[in-house]
Design a protein around this motif. Structure first.
Motif, PDB file in Angstrom:
ATOM      1  N   ASN A 452     -11.600 -23.579  11.956  1.00 40.77           N
ATOM      2  CA  ASN A 452     -12.693 -24.280  11.520  1.00 40.77           C
ATOM      3  C   ASN A 452     -14.273 -23.996  12.175  1.00 40.77           C
ATOM      4  N   GLN A 453     -13.613 -23.793  13.376  1.00 49.28           N
ATOM      5  CA  GLN A 453     -15.242 -23.095  13.674  1.00 49.28           C
ATOM      6  C   GLN A 453     -16.311 -22.548  13.045  1.00 49.28           C
ATOM      7  N   PHE A 454     -15.293 -21.324  12.774  1.00 51.53           N
ATOM      8  CA  PHE A 454     -16.380 -20.610  11.433  1.00 51.53           C
ATOM      9  C   PHE A 454     -16.531 -21.339  10.076  1.00 51.53           C
ATOM     10  N   LYS A 455     -15.305 -22.055   9.239  1.00 55.10           N
ATOM     11  CA  LYS A 455     -15.901 -23.397   8.158  1.00 55.10           C
ATOM     12  C   LYS A 455     -17.039 -23.998   8.203  1.00 55.10           C
ATOM     13  N   GLU A 456     -17.091 -24.191   9.376  1.00 55.82           N
ATOM     14  CA  GLU A 456     -18.357 -25.110   9.820  1.00 55.82           C
ATOM     15  C   GLU A 456     -19.715 -24.034   9.796  1.00 55.82           C
ATOM     16  N   ILE A 457     -19.969 -23.073  10.568  1.00 57.89           N
ATOM     17  CA  ILE A 457     -20.901 -22.280  10.660  1.00 57.89           C
ATOM     18  C   ILE A 457     -21.350 -21.772   8.861  1.00 57.89           C
ATOM     19  N   TRP A 458     -20.048 -21.652   8.572  1.00 56.18           N
ATOM     20  CA  TRP A 458     -20.271 -20.827   7.250  1.00 56.18           C
ATOM     21  C   TRP A 458     -21.587 -21.070   6.420  1.00 56.18           C
ATOM     22  N   PRO A 459     -21.296 -22.485   5.982  1.00 58.09           N
ATOM     23  CA  PRO A 459     -22.841 -22.928   5.111  1.00 58.09           C
ATOM     24  C   PRO A 459     -24.317 -21.982   5.362  1.00 58.09           C
ATOM     25  N   ASP A 460     -24.512 -22.411   7.153  1.00 57.30           N
ATOM     26  CA  ASP A 460     -25.780 -21.391   7.563  1.00 57.30           C
ATOM     27  C   ASP A 460     -25.437 -19.521   7.273  1.00 57.30           C
ATOM     28  N   LEU A 461     -24.329 -19.559   7.352  1.00 58.71           N
ATOM     29  CA  LEU A 461     -24.170 -17.852   7.459  1.00 58.71           C
ATOM     30  C   LEU A 461     -24.990 -17.813   6.245  1.00 58.71           C
ATOM     31  N   MET A 462     -24.185 -18.074   4.986  1.00 56.51           N
ATOM     32  CA  MET A 462     -24.387 -18.316   3.957  1.00 56.51           C
ATOM     33  C   MET A 462     -26.070 -17.996   2.971  1.00 56.51           C
ATOM     34  N   SER A 476     -16.251 -17.086  -2.117  1.00 58.23           N
ATOM     35  CA  SER A 476     -15.450 -16.678  -0.683  1.00 58.23           C
ATOM     36  C   SER A 476     -15.178 -17.359   0.302  1.00 58.23           C
ATOM     37  N   SER A 477     -14.805 -17.461   0.809  1.00 58.63           N
ATOM     38  CA  SER A 477     -14.481 -19.214   2.367  1.00 58.63           C
ATOM     39  C   SER A 477     -13.371 -18.099   3.312  1.00 58.63           C
ATOM     40  N   PRO A 478     -13.332 -18.594   4.564  1.00 61.22           N
ATOM     41  CA  PRO A 478     -12.343 -18.016   5.423  1.00 61.22           C
ATOM     42  C   PRO A 478     -11.651 -18.518   5.490  1.00 61.22           C
ATOM     43  N   VAL A 479     -10.110 -18.305   5.987  1.00 65.97           N
ATOM     44  CA  VAL A 479      -8.589 -18.425   5.706  1.00 65.97           C
ATOM     45  C   VAL A 479      -8.138 -18.848   6.750  1.00 65.97           C
ATOM     46  N   ALA A 480      -8.690 -17.214   7.542  1.00 68.45           N
ATOM     47  CA  ALA A 480      -8.058 -17.398   8.822  1.00 68.45           C
ATOM     48  C   ALA A 480      -8.683 -16.919  10.186  1.00 68.45           C
ATOM     49  N   ALA A 481      -9.037 -16.926  11.266  1.00 71.96           N
ATOM     50  CA  ALA A 481      -9.894 -16.840  12.515  1.00 71.96           C
ATOM     51  C   ALA A 481      -9.182 -16.456  13.738  1.00 71.96           C
ATOM     52  N   SER A 482      -9.558 -15.251  14.409  1.00 70.83           N
ATOM     53  CA  SER A 482      -9.139 -15.260  15.736  1.00 70.83           C
ATOM     54  C   SER A 482     -10.497 -15.358  16.857  1.00 70.83           C
ATOM     55  N   GLU A 483     -10.560 -15.385  17.696  1.00 67.87           N
ATOM     56  CA  GLU A 483     -11.954 -15.033  18.858  1.00 67.87           C
ATOM     57  C   GLU A 483     -11.793 -14.043  18.318  1.00 67.87           C
TER      58      GLU A 483
END
Length: 597
Positions: A452-462, A476-483
């Motif tokens: 969820n954290q990566f999905k929140e900052i994904w628009p800023d990253l793009m 593309s979109s993040p589907v799984a993430a760890s620390e």
């Protein structure tokens, strides 16, 4: 004296003559002026971008006693000796042919001796990624604690093959692909100095064909000069590069968009009759599709990249074709490109390609309710009617999704072995290029919170990426993430392949993530159509591991965990409960549908 190639005659002798690397050359000049010289440097980048030339100029500058604004004088004895390659204190080594431990040990032993003529002894090791593991280990200690007045300059086109322990002991400079406009300006300067007549369109074609390499551009220019008897014409440049004219590409694309298969086949035959290379045609056509896609996003960047050859027909074509059609075309082009390597019947594959892309399916999103309304009512709908149509369309889509969901649930509850076997047989095979060794550790520590954290900052990253990079990451979109890592899925396999081989894109993502979240997680790409299979295989393997852990822990502590929801789950689900917990961590409770085997 015998004739020398243009790239040898016009090799840069000063930092100001290096094309397209102004940030790097300015850094070097400032370092020389302020005497802030490091003991080891690493130059990385594509071929022909000035790595070896910059290393030689730096070797001259650091030993020149008549520096002016950080530039070597090229007139003293030291500069002349380095230019001629006769100075013993500047040693060039090709790591491709001297990649053993003994050669590096010899360098290490000789580096202990003081320079004989110059102030600094400079070792330039080209293609350093070719060194063996033992050779890197032999070089490591010398890079960490080098002798006085010794400088190492390592150059490579594949920095990912160099151990991190070597990289961390050097100052790393990334040489970028040279812009076509910079290549064009340099070629114009050289031809003006040689007093050779040239066609502007020919130079623009060569600058584009060089793909960011100055040396490649000068090699093609040399060929065109020889073929045209010291005249550079557009026709000669086309013959030398094997390219297809922009007008012919535009004509072919217009026929494809108009679904005129017969005319497109005639155009293909004309291209083959002229002796054009089929693989080169596929590359040119792919580049043309890419230009259309980028032009739809930002016209300015394409006009700059294409050096002003964008005409009215191209602009009109970019308005007629949709991005979904371009995605499908590039996918077909990529498949044909791979097939051309293993066949001699090139015309057959190009004709099949033409038939395929002239019969592409129209995107479903453009039809449906609005088209039906238009067919029944020729007058333009009012704003109220438009809003009502949109609401009805959304409601229909929602109901369709619910029906599909109910069908899947009903099918899974009454599933029989006879039905399940074909489903297993039709599962797509995993791509051998997928980096499972990197994916599984990320999945082992992945949580829904991190995703969820990566999905929140994904628009800023793009938004932080360039237009070209944003066009690639758009699907593309993040589907799984760890620390420590994130897995990014791509909707189209050919875009995944393009991103997988783009080291600049990964560097940009990591740098911007470091700026946004304050850390650099490992980024792994996967195709979206293979992500469910990867996830399923991981959970299956994880279940076996958890069963072993569960069996081992029962001897020591047979009591069940008080936090388990024993009243909500059947008793025979005890072994699968750890897998359920892991699935909840990875994907969240809201999308899980737990069933007993």
């Amino acid at each position: 004296m015998s004739y020398q190639a243009l790239y040898r005659v016009w090799r840069p002798q000063r930092f100001d003559e290096i094309v397209g690397q102004s940030i790097i050359t300015r850094t070097f000049k400032n370092a020389l002026i302020t005497k802030q010289i490091s003991h080891a440097y690493l130059f990385t980048g594509p071929r022909g971008t000035g790595k070896t030339s910059a290393a030689k100029i730096f070797a001259k500058a650091v030993n020149c006693h008549f520096l002016k604004d950080g530039e070597p004088c090229n007139e003293c004895e030291t500069c002349k000796a380095i230019n001629e390659g006769s100075l013993n204190d500047v040693i060039e080594i090709d790591a491709a042919s001297n990649n053993g431990v003994e050669e590096i040990r010899d360098i290490r032993d000789k580096a202990k001796y003081a320079p004989t003529q110059a102030d600094y002894k400079v070792y330039i090791i080209d293609e350093v990624h070719m060194l063996s593991t033992g050779a890197f280990n032999a070089l490591l200690k010398t890079l960490e604690e080098p002798p006085t007045n010794v400088i190492f300059i390592l150059a490579t086109t594949e920095p990912h093959k160099i151990p991190a322990t070597i990289i961390s002991r050097t100052q790393k400079f990334d040489f970028k692909r040279i812009k076509p406009q910079d290549i064009l300006s340099r070629m114009e300067y050289i031809l003006d100095q040689k007093k050779v007549a040239y066609d502007d369109k020919a130079l623009k074609l060569i600058a584009k064909a060089a793909e960011g390499g100055m040396r490649d551009a000068l090699s093609i220019l040399d060929q065109a000069m020889s073929y045209g008897d010291n005249q550079i014409t557009y026709e000669n440049a086309l013959l030398v590069t094997g390219s297809v004219t922009n007008e012919l590409l535009t004509t072919y694309m217009q026929q494809v968009v108009a679904k005129d298969t017969k005319s497109a086949l005639i155009t293909i035959q004309k291209i083959l009759d002229e002796g054009k290379d089929a693989s080169r045609f596929i590359e040119d056509l792919t580049s043309y599709c890419q230009d259309i896609l980028l032009y739809q996003q930002d016209p300015g960047i394409v006009e700059e990249m294409e050096l002003g050859v964008i005409d009215d027909q191209f602009k009109e074509l970019s308005q007629k074709i949709t991005d979904q059609e371009i995605y499908q075309m590039i996918s077909e082009l990529n498949a044909i490109s791979n097939s051309l390597r293993y066949t001699a019947n090139l015309d057959v594959y190009l004709e099949v390609l033409t038939v395929k892309i002239t019969h592409l399916e129209q995107p479903k999103s453009t039809s449906s309710a609005p088209a039906a309304v238009h067919s029944t009512n020729q007058q333009a709908p009012s704003p109220e009617t438009t809003v009502e149509i949109q609401q009805l369309t959304q409601e229909v889509d929602r109901l369709k999704a619910e029906v599909e969901s109910l069908k899947q649930q009903a099918g899974s509850t009454v599933e029989t072995p006879a039905v399940s076997e074909p489903a297993k047989a039709s599962a797509p095979a995993l791509d051998t290029h997928i980096e499972l060794a990197k994916i599984y550790p990320i999945l082992g520590q992945a949580t829904r919170k991190q995703l969820n954290q990566f999905k929140e900052i994904w628009p800023d990253l793009m938004n932080a990426l360039s237009v070209t990079q944003r066009a690639v990451m758009h699907v593309s979109s993040p589907v799984a993430a760890s620390e420590g890592g994130v897995i990014v899925a791509f909707e189209y396999p050919f875009v995944y392949q393009k991103a997988q081989g783009d080291s600049d894109l990964k560097d940009a993502l990591e740098n911007n993530l470091d700026r946004i979240v304050g850390k650099v997680p490992q980024i792994v790409f996967v195709p979206e159509n293979q992500w469910p299979e990867i996830r399923h295989d991981y959970l299956a393997n994880h279940r076996n591991q958890l069963k072993g852990k569960k069996a081992g822990s029962n001897d020591a502590d047979p009591k069940p965990d008080s936090t388990d929801d024993a009243d909500e789950r059947p008793a025979d689900d005890a072994e699968t409960q750890p897998v359920v917990k892991k699935a909840e961590e990875l994907f969240g409770k809201d999308i899980l549908d737990i069933k007993n085997d």
